[in-house]
Structures are given as structure tokens and as C-alpha cells.
Design a protein around this motif. Structure first.
Motif, PDB file in Angstrom:
ATOM      1  N   ILE A 113       0.867  -1.173   0.000  1.00  0.00           N
ATOM      2  CA  ILE A 113       0.000   0.000   0.000  1.00  0.00           C
ATOM      3  C   ILE A 113       0.905   1.224   0.000  1.00  0.00           C
ATOM      4  O   ILE A 113       1.868   1.286   0.773  1.00  0.00           O
ATOM      5  CB  ILE A 113      -0.901   0.012   1.239  1.00  0.00           C
ATOM      6  CG1 ILE A 113      -1.864  -1.174   1.203  1.00  0.00           C
ATOM      7  CG2 ILE A 113      -1.659   1.337   1.363  1.00  0.00           C
ATOM      8  CD1 ILE A 113      -2.667  -1.364   2.465  1.00  0.00           C
ATOM      9  N   VAL A 114       0.607   2.181  -0.853  1.00  0.00           N
ATOM     10  CA  VAL A 114       1.315   3.459  -0.844  1.00  0.00           C
ATOM     11  C   VAL A 114       0.303   4.524  -0.460  1.00  0.00           C
ATOM     12  O   VAL A 114      -0.715   4.705  -1.138  1.00  0.00           O
ATOM     13  CB  VAL A 114       1.953   3.788  -2.217  1.00  0.00           C
ATOM     14  CG1 VAL A 114       2.629   5.155  -2.181  1.00  0.00           C
ATOM     15  CG2 VAL A 114       2.952   2.714  -2.610  1.00  0.00           C
ATOM     16  N   LEU A 115       0.564   5.212   0.638  1.00  0.00           N
ATOM     17  CA  LEU A 115      -0.350   6.230   1.133  1.00  0.00           C
ATOM     18  C   LEU A 115      -0.345   7.456   0.230  1.00  0.00           C
ATOM     19  O   LEU A 115       0.708   7.919  -0.208  1.00  0.00           O
ATOM     20  CB  LEU A 115       0.055   6.653   2.550  1.00  0.00           C
ATOM     21  CG  LEU A 115       0.025   5.554   3.604  1.00  0.00           C
ATOM     22  CD1 LEU A 115       0.649   6.046   4.894  1.00  0.00           C
ATOM     23  CD2 LEU A 115      -1.390   5.055   3.821  1.00  0.00           C
ATOM     24  N   ASP A 116      -1.522   7.986  -0.011  1.00  0.00           N
ATOM     25  CA  ASP A 116      -1.662   9.207  -0.787  1.00  0.00           C
ATOM     26  C   ASP A 116      -1.001  10.368  -0.035  1.00  0.00           C
ATOM     27  O   ASP A 116      -1.017  10.410   1.202  1.00  0.00           O
ATOM     28  CB  ASP A 116      -3.144   9.494  -1.020  1.00  0.00           C
ATOM     29  CG  ASP A 116      -3.352  10.585  -2.033  1.00  0.00           C
ATOM     30  OD1 ASP A 116      -3.328  10.266  -3.240  1.00  0.00           O
ATOM     31  OD2 ASP A 116      -3.528  11.754  -1.625  1.00  0.00           O
ATOM     32  N   ASP A 117      -0.461  11.303  -0.787  1.00  0.00           N
ATOM     33  CA  ASP A 117       0.207  12.451  -0.165  1.00  0.00           C
ATOM     34  C   ASP A 117      -0.747  13.333   0.622  1.00  0.00           C
ATOM     35  O   ASP A 117      -0.315  14.134   1.458  1.00  0.00           O
ATOM     36  CB  ASP A 117       0.923  13.283  -1.234  1.00  0.00           C
ATOM     37  CG  ASP A 117       2.121  12.558  -1.809  1.00  0.00           C
ATOM     38  OD1 ASP A 117       2.708  11.702  -1.114  1.00  0.00           O
ATOM     39  OD2 ASP A 117       2.489  12.850  -2.965  1.00  0.00           O
ATOM     40  N   SER A 118      -2.042  13.205   0.387  1.00  0.00           N
ATOM     41  CA  SER A 118      -3.008  14.035   1.110  1.00  0.00           C
ATOM     42  C   SER A 118      -3.181  13.592   2.563  1.00  0.00           C
ATOM     43  O   SER A 118      -3.691  14.357   3.383  1.00  0.00           O
ATOM     44  CB  SER A 118      -4.369  14.013   0.401  1.00  0.00           C
ATOM     45  OG  SER A 118      -4.931  12.711   0.456  1.00  0.00           O
ATOM     46  N   LEU A 119      -2.760  12.379   2.885  1.00  0.00           N
ATOM     47  CA  LEU A 119      -2.855  11.906   4.266  1.00  0.00           C
ATOM     48  C   LEU A 119      -1.756  12.544   5.099  1.00  0.00           C
ATOM     49  O   LEU A 119      -0.619  12.691   4.642  1.00  0.00           O
ATOM     50  CB  LEU A 119      -2.752  10.380   4.309  1.00  0.00           C
ATOM     51  CG  LEU A 119      -3.896   9.639   3.622  1.00  0.00           C
ATOM     52  CD1 LEU A 119      -3.581   8.159   3.508  1.00  0.00           C
ATOM     53  CD2 LEU A 119      -5.193   9.853   4.386  1.00  0.00           C
ATOM     54  N   ILE A 153       8.028   6.537  -2.200  1.00  0.00           N
ATOM     55  CA  ILE A 153       7.447   5.211  -1.995  1.00  0.00           C
ATOM     56  C   ILE A 153       7.986   4.577  -0.709  1.00  0.00           C
ATOM     57  O   ILE A 153       7.242   3.949   0.047  1.00  0.00           O
ATOM     58  CB  ILE A 153       7.694   4.314  -3.221  1.00  0.00           C
ATOM     59  CG1 ILE A 153       6.863   4.824  -4.406  1.00  0.00           C
ATOM     60  CG2 ILE A 153       7.374   2.864  -2.919  1.00  0.00           C
ATOM     61  CD1 ILE A 153       7.173   4.143  -5.716  1.00  0.00           C
ATOM     62  N   ALA A 154       9.256   4.757  -0.434  1.00  0.00           N
ATOM     63  CA  ALA A 154       9.837   4.181   0.780  1.00  0.00           C
ATOM     64  C   ALA A 154       9.203   4.770   2.036  1.00  0.00           C
ATOM     65  O   ALA A 154       8.995   4.060   3.019  1.00  0.00           O
ATOM     66  CB  ALA A 154      11.346   4.415   0.801  1.00  0.00           C
ATOM     67  N   ARG A 155       8.893   6.044   2.008  1.00  0.00           N
ATOM     68  CA  ARG A 155       8.346   6.718   3.186  1.00  0.00           C
ATOM     69  C   ARG A 155       6.831   6.581   3.303  1.00  0.00           C
ATOM     70  O   ARG A 155       6.280   6.710   4.389  1.00  0.00           O
ATOM     71  CB  ARG A 155       8.743   8.183   3.170  1.00  0.00           C
ATOM     72  CG  ARG A 155      10.214   8.362   3.486  1.00  0.00           C
ATOM     73  CD  ARG A 155      10.751   9.707   3.043  1.00  0.00           C
ATOM     74  NE  ARG A 155      12.176   9.854   3.341  1.00  0.00           N
ATOM     75  CZ  ARG A 155      13.158   9.280   2.658  1.00  0.00           C
ATOM     76  NH1 ARG A 155      12.899   8.503   1.627  1.00  0.00           N
ATOM     77  NH2 ARG A 155      14.416   9.473   2.980  1.00  0.00           N
ATOM     78  N   ARG A 156       6.163   6.339   2.189  1.00  0.00           N
ATOM     79  CA  ARG A 156       4.697   6.293   2.187  1.00  0.00           C
ATOM     80  C   ARG A 156       4.159   4.884   1.960  1.00  0.00           C
ATOM     81  O   ARG A 156       2.960   4.669   2.005  1.00  0.00           O
ATOM     82  CB  ARG A 156       4.137   7.237   1.123  1.00  0.00           C
ATOM     83  CG  ARG A 156       4.719   8.625   1.210  1.00  0.00           C
ATOM     84  CD  ARG A 156       3.930   9.785   1.616  1.00  0.00           C
ATOM     85  NE  ARG A 156       2.535   9.760   1.828  1.00  0.00           N
ATOM     86  CZ  ARG A 156       1.976  10.270   2.929  1.00  0.00           C
ATOM     87  NH1 ARG A 156       2.729  10.779   3.891  1.00  0.00           N
ATOM     88  NH2 ARG A 156       0.671  10.282   3.068  1.00  0.00           N
ATOM     89  N   GLY A 157       5.054   3.925   1.723  1.00  0.00           N
ATOM     90  CA  GLY A 157       4.606   2.577   1.417  1.00  0.00           C
ATOM     91  C   GLY A 157       4.926   1.571   2.501  1.00  0.00           C
ATOM     92  O   GLY A 157       5.914   1.711   3.229  1.00  0.00           O
TER      93      GLY A 157
END
Length: 92
Positions: free
Chosen positions: A8-14, A62-66
Motif C-alpha cells: 500500500i502506498v499512502l496518498d500524499d493528502s494523508l 514510496i519508501a516513506r509512504r509505502g
């Protein structure tokens, strides 16, 4: 198909990152794992002087949001539903 991992990769809006997401899931008893870290940021390669001064924004994002959630043939339908529910709650 059986996936080795399900990412899962979190959307930047989160307003939280993968580390926070994994902490929140852990509080619900759900294990997760971070994505693979970009090669240019791995300490072993930095010590070797490789990738000096490089940045790769997509890999860094991706590393920071996934992160990875549990997957595999050993999971029961109930466990899968539990993971899905927790991820949905996380994203609300």
C-alpha cells in the motif's frame, strides 16, 4: 494468484507516513513491514561512497509512504477481513 507481499502506498493528502500507519495497525494486532529502502539511501552503499549526492524522489516517496500488509495462503478469510477493515479505518 497469491502475492508474495501486498503493498500500500499512502496518498500524499494523508497527514501521516508509513511508519505511523504501521504503528496504528500494530495497535490493532496487525503486523506490517516497511517497503524496501532505496539503494541510494542504504547505509552500506553510502559507506562505500556509492550514490553520493543522488536523490531519487519517486523511490524516496514510496519508501516513506509505502508498507506491506499480511498476505499469503496461510491467512484465513477472517484474518483477511480483519486486515482490510483496519486499513479502511486507517484511511478514513
Amino acid at each position: 494468484n497469491d502475492y508474495w507481499v501486498f503493498g500500500i502506498v499512502l496518498d500524499d493528502s494523508l497527514d501521516f507516513d508509513a511508519g505511523e500507519a504501521m504503528t496504528r495497525l500494530a495497535l490493532r494486532g496487525i503486523g506490517s513491514r516497511p517497503f524496501f529502502w532505496p539503494m541510494h539511501e542504504q547505509p552500506v552503499f553510502r559507506r562505500m561512497g556509492l550514490f553520493a549526492g543522488e536523490n531519487h524522489p519517486v523511490a524516496e516517496r514510496i519508501a516513506r509512504r509505502g508498507f506491506y500488509v499480511p498476505s499469503g495462503l496461510a491467512l484465513t478469510d477472517e484474518q483477511i477481513d480483519t486486515v482490510i477493515g483496519a486499513v479502511k479505518d486507517l484511511l478514513r
